[in-house]
Motif scaffolding. Structure first.
Motif, PDB file in Angstrom:
ATOM      1  N   HIS A   1       0.826  -1.203   0.000  1.00 29.76           N
ATOM      2  CA  HIS A   1       0.000   0.000   0.000  1.00 29.76           C
ATOM      3  C   HIS A   1       0.864   1.258   0.000  1.00 29.76           C
ATOM      4  CE1 HIS A   1      -3.644  -2.183   0.137  1.00 29.76           C
ATOM      5  NE2 HIS A   1      -3.568  -2.577   1.406  1.00 29.76           N
ATOM      6  N   ALA A   2       2.051   1.180   0.632  1.00 30.29           N
ATOM      7  CA  ALA A   2       2.950   2.339   0.626  1.00 30.29           C
ATOM      8  C   ALA A   2       3.498   2.591  -0.780  1.00 30.29           C
ATOM      9  CB  ALA A   2       4.086   2.117   1.618  1.00 30.29           C
ATOM     10  N   ARG A   3       3.670   1.543  -1.582  1.00 28.44           N
ATOM     11  CA  ARG A   3       4.182   1.685  -2.939  1.00 28.44           C
ATOM     12  C   ARG A   3       3.104   2.060  -3.950  1.00 28.44           C
ATOM     13  NH1 ARG A   3       5.467  -2.625  -5.256  1.00 28.44           N
ATOM     14  NH2 ARG A   3       7.001  -1.765  -6.724  1.00 28.44           N
ATOM     15  N   LEU A   4       1.845   1.922  -3.544  1.00 23.96           N
ATOM     16  CA  LEU A   4       0.739   2.197  -4.465  1.00 23.96           C
ATOM     17  C   LEU A   4       0.678   3.687  -4.793  1.00 23.96           C
ATOM     18  CD1 LEU A   4      -1.749   0.959  -5.914  1.00 23.96           C
ATOM     19  CD2 LEU A   4      -3.081   1.532  -3.871  1.00 23.96           C
ATOM     20  N   ASN A   5       0.585   3.987  -6.048  1.00 26.70           N
ATOM     21  CA  ASN A   5       0.513   5.380  -6.497  1.00 26.70           C
ATOM     22  C   ASN A   5      -0.800   6.005  -6.028  1.00 26.70           C
ATOM     23  OD1 ASN A   5       0.603   7.831  -7.785  1.00 26.70           O
ATOM     24  ND2 ASN A   5       1.071   6.998  -9.810  1.00 26.70           N
ATOM     25  N   PRO A   6      -0.760   7.008  -5.138  1.00 25.65           N
ATOM     26  CA  PRO A   6      -2.011   7.579  -4.625  1.00 25.65           C
ATOM     27  C   PRO A   6      -2.810   8.304  -5.702  1.00 25.65           C
ATOM     28  CG  PRO A   6      -0.125   8.876  -3.897  1.00 25.65           C
ATOM     29  CD  PRO A   6       0.425   7.649  -4.551  1.00 25.65           C
ATOM     30  N   ARG A   7      -2.175   8.679  -6.805  1.00 26.41           N
ATOM     31  CA  ARG A   7      -2.901   9.390  -7.865  1.00 26.41           C
ATOM     32  C   ARG A   7      -3.951   8.501  -8.509  1.00 26.41           C
ATOM     33  NH1 ARG A   7       1.974  12.686 -11.016  1.00 26.41           N
ATOM     34  NH2 ARG A   7       2.598  13.992  -9.220  1.00 26.41           N
ATOM     35  N   LEU A   8      -3.739   7.201  -8.466  1.00 28.07           N
ATOM     36  CA  LEU A   8      -4.745   6.290  -9.025  1.00 28.07           C
ATOM     37  C   LEU A   8      -6.044   6.378  -8.227  1.00 28.07           C
ATOM     38  CD1 LEU A   8      -2.481   3.159  -9.662  1.00 28.07           C
ATOM     39  CD2 LEU A   8      -3.290   4.817 -11.356  1.00 28.07           C
TER      40      LEU A   8
ATOM     41  N   ILE B   1      -8.893  -1.271  -8.545  1.00 25.23           N
ATOM     42  CA  ILE B   1      -7.538  -0.705  -8.629  1.00 25.23           C
ATOM     43  C   ILE B   1      -6.605  -1.365  -7.615  1.00 25.23           C
ATOM     44  CG2 ILE B   1      -6.160   1.385  -8.396  1.00 25.23           C
ATOM     45  CD1 ILE B   1      -8.584   2.992  -9.272  1.00 25.23           C
ATOM     46  N   VAL B   2      -6.958  -1.249  -6.330  1.00 27.34           N
ATOM     47  CA  VAL B   2      -6.052  -1.713  -5.275  1.00 27.34           C
ATOM     48  C   VAL B   2      -5.907  -3.230  -5.292  1.00 27.34           C
ATOM     49  CG1 VAL B   2      -5.610  -1.713  -2.798  1.00 27.34           C
ATOM     50  CG2 VAL B   2      -6.680   0.280  -3.871  1.00 27.34           C
ATOM     51  N   LEU B   3      -7.030  -3.940  -5.381  1.00 24.20           N
ATOM     52  CA  LEU B   3      -6.975  -5.399  -5.330  1.00 24.20           C
ATOM     53  C   LEU B   3      -6.184  -6.010  -6.490  1.00 24.20           C
ATOM     54  CD1 LEU B   3      -7.747  -8.003  -3.952  1.00 24.20           C
ATOM     55  CD2 LEU B   3      -9.953  -7.939  -5.137  1.00 24.20           C
ATOM     56  N   PRO B   4      -6.434  -5.615  -7.746  1.00 23.59           N
ATOM     57  CA  PRO B   4      -5.628  -6.206  -8.831  1.00 23.59           C
ATOM     58  C   PRO B   4      -4.131  -5.942  -8.694  1.00 23.59           C
ATOM     59  CG  PRO B   4      -7.593  -5.148  -9.710  1.00 23.59           C
ATOM     60  CD  PRO B   4      -7.516  -4.765  -8.271  1.00 23.59           C
TER      61      PRO B   4
END
Length: 230
Positions: free
Chosen positions: A118-125, A143-146
């Motif tokens: 979750h820390a690496r996930l791009n928040p802009r998405l 978005i998050v799950l895939p």
């Protein structure tokens, strides 16, 4: 592995091992699979729900404490918590207590993995989805799950392997009449023929090796797809 194979001969030993310990093997696989599935789902949900909040640190250190304390001490705590009348007692007298114990004991691994993801996930998405009017559950599932699927696979495989081989807490928590693969192997090491122990150990090593290899390949494939999607 070669030494185990030589000691397990003749080959009919494997049939004897299955006939003797099939119930414990099946129970161990079911408990490990259930524990891995429940832990992976809970760790993903909790890491997503507590991202950026003060609860993140509490969850991290609480789960880490359960992971680092000795297994027998952890099992005694589970006994004191669940061995009481009512619903807790019903769970304590079933294989569900082993699932709960494994989830609590190894939760730190899933929490660390999904916390990093979750820390690496791009928040802009997520922000773009919110601006477009997409509801949170649609953003989570679409978005998050895939993008988290590689971590789902890695956490599941790791938890399955650790739960399958857990002995310290399983010895104290296994209900009467319900035994796991790890406890059975532990008993055979003390009271069973060497050929039985060698055959069961070799089968375990090969099975875990195949599972780990499949997990590593799957993680690489899913990671490439996630990177391409992101």
């Amino acid at each position: 592995l070669l030494a185990l194979f030589v000691r397990s001969l003749p080959l009919r030993t494997y049939a004897s091992v299955w006939a003797t310990a099939s119930d414990e093997i099946v129970t161990g696989l079911l408990v490990a699979g259930s524990s891995a599935t429940l832990l992976t789902a809970l760790a993903f949900a909790l890491a997503y729900a507590t991202r950026g909040s003060r609860l993140r640190g509490f969850v991290r250190y609480a789960s880490l404490f359960a992971f680092v304390i000795p297994g027998p001490l952890f099992a005694l705590g589970m006994i004191a918590l669940w061995n009481r009348p009512g619903l807790p007692g019903a769970l304590y007298d079933s294989a569900a207590i082993l699932v709960l114990a494994y989830v609590a004991r190894f939760f730190a691994l899933g929490d660390a993995a999904f916390g990093a993801q979750h820390a690496r996930l791009n928040p802009r998405l997520i922000e773009a989805a919110s601006v477009a009017g997409v509801r949170w559950w649609r953003a989570l599932s679409g978005i998050v799950l895939p993008l988290s699927l590689p971590y789902w696979l890695a956490v599941w495989v790791l938890t399955f392997v650790l739960a399958l081989g857990e002995v310290d807490s399983a010895v104290l928590l296994s209900p009467p009449g319900i035994g796991t693969f790890a406890v059975r192997l532990f008993s055979l090491m003390h009271y069973g023929p060497d050929s039985f122990v060698a055959a069961l150990s070799l089968a375990t090593a090969v099975g875990v090796g195949v599972l780990a290899a499949c997990g590593a390949i799957g993680f690489r494939v899913l990671s490439r797809r996630s990177d391409a999607s992101a």
